[in-house]
Design an enzyme around this catalytic site. Sequence first.
Site, PDB file in Angstrom:
ATOM      1  N   ASP A 141       4.757   6.606  12.437  1.00 14.67           N
ATOM      2  CA  ASP A 141       5.191   5.290  13.138  1.00 14.67           C
ATOM      3  C   ASP A 141       6.609   4.958  12.884  1.00 14.67           C
ATOM      4  O   ASP A 141       7.208   5.094  11.716  1.00 14.67           O
ATOM      5  CB  ASP A 141       4.359   4.248  12.558  1.00 14.67           C
ATOM      6  CG  ASP A 141       4.516   2.770  13.201  1.00 14.67           C
ATOM      7  OD1 ASP A 141       5.239   2.699  14.205  1.00 14.67           O
ATOM      8  OD2 ASP A 141       3.841   1.788  12.765  1.00 14.67           O
ATOM      9  N   SER A 158       2.258  -5.065  15.250  1.00 14.55           N
ATOM     10  CA  SER A 158       3.471  -4.537  15.791  1.00 14.55           C
ATOM     11  C   SER A 158       4.262  -5.874  16.307  1.00 14.55           C
ATOM     12  O   SER A 158       4.732  -6.417  15.476  1.00 14.55           O
ATOM     13  CB  SER A 158       2.936  -3.672  16.992  1.00 14.55           C
ATOM     14  OG  SER A 158       4.002  -2.995  17.663  1.00 14.55           O
ATOM     15  N   HIS A 162       0.834   4.468  14.413  1.00 14.36           N
ATOM     16  CA  HIS A 162       0.758   3.136  14.974  1.00 14.36           C
ATOM     17  C   HIS A 162      -0.664   2.873  15.833  1.00 14.36           C
ATOM     18  O   HIS A 162      -1.128   3.804  16.205  1.00 14.36           O
ATOM     19  CB  HIS A 162       1.843   3.139  15.872  1.00 14.36           C
ATOM     20  CG  HIS A 162       2.188   1.434  16.161  1.00 14.36           C
ATOM     21  ND1 HIS A 162       3.065   0.728  15.563  1.00 14.36           N
ATOM     22  CD2 HIS A 162       1.962   0.779  17.337  1.00 14.36           C
ATOM     23  CE1 HIS A 162       3.070  -0.373  16.107  1.00 14.36           C
ATOM     24  NE2 HIS A 162       2.539  -0.377  17.106  1.00 14.36           N
TER      25      HIS A 162
END
Length: 349
Positions: free
Chosen positions: A288, A193, A318
């Site tokens: 996501d 991320s 995610h």
Amino acid sequence: MLVSLNTLRIAGLAIAIASTSAVAHAQQAQPDPQMQAVLDALKGLDAKPLHTLSVPDARTQASAADAARTVQRDKRISALPEAKVATKDIAIPTAGGSLPARVYIPEGDGPFPVVLYFHGGGWVVADINTYDATPRALALGAKAIVVSADYHHAPESKFPAQHDDAWAAYTWTVENVHTLNGDANRIAVAGESAGGNLAANVALMAKAKKTTMPIHQLLVYPIAGNDMTTPSYQENANASPLGKADMEWFVGHVFKSKDQISDPRINLVGRDDLGGLPSATVITAQIDPLRSEGQAYADKMKAAGVSVNLINYEGVTHEFFGMAKVIDKAKDAVDAANADLVKAFAKRK
């Protein structure tokens, strides 16, 4: 009669809008049963959407990693063999102060290849303790030393403090990893991320500075763009544990002004200097908001001649990557990442 026709038209319009909204909402895929079990556990831990919380509350509430550990405990899944990976906490000195870091050391004789890893959390929440599962799995599967480096968090430290810290951690690793029985000629960068964005930027900065390049990039659902109208943002606007409003919350805390998200360190997909980067593994998740930009960045690297292994996993969200103990697709993703790391390390022996 005119009133009745207008009423019918208005009613018809309302039905059409409702129908369009239902279709748009239906575009979000359903999590597979294992992913759903983690999401249910997260809800059971009373975790709330980040955008509804203050920063202190967001930092202290249960994380997706906590939910995965809850499922692991409830299913009585052993913590081995990952739990056997030795660790050592260190501090990385930088101009902005020392950065906490944790070194994960595999069994065997070195010198070992090295992975410099950056955790996720939107540059606002989470730390090296939250993101413990991934470094353990990489150390075990890639038979590498993993240096999990923290960085200054926003809003206390605004962009680009996190990118400066990531570069400082990389230069320190290159210069000092031999003291940890690591091989400075075989260093890969990795991140999830926000950390995936940092890892990508380290490779880009190394190239720009014409200094020691990492030999591979592992980018797991990286922040790679500034467009919140991509297909995956539209499909997953209300996804858990990360939705569009949560990303807007991060932006509000990280940047001094929204204009800064156009910076090339954030808008990686807008760059035209990707040629010559090291090989990359890019992993994305179907449910996501960041899926589209991660895939677009992978495609742009490929177009620039970079060797890229892009893998998308259906039915997961995610944060799934660190859940290999309880989600089979996460285990597959970790295995694929480790295989690519081993291959990259072997080329430099």
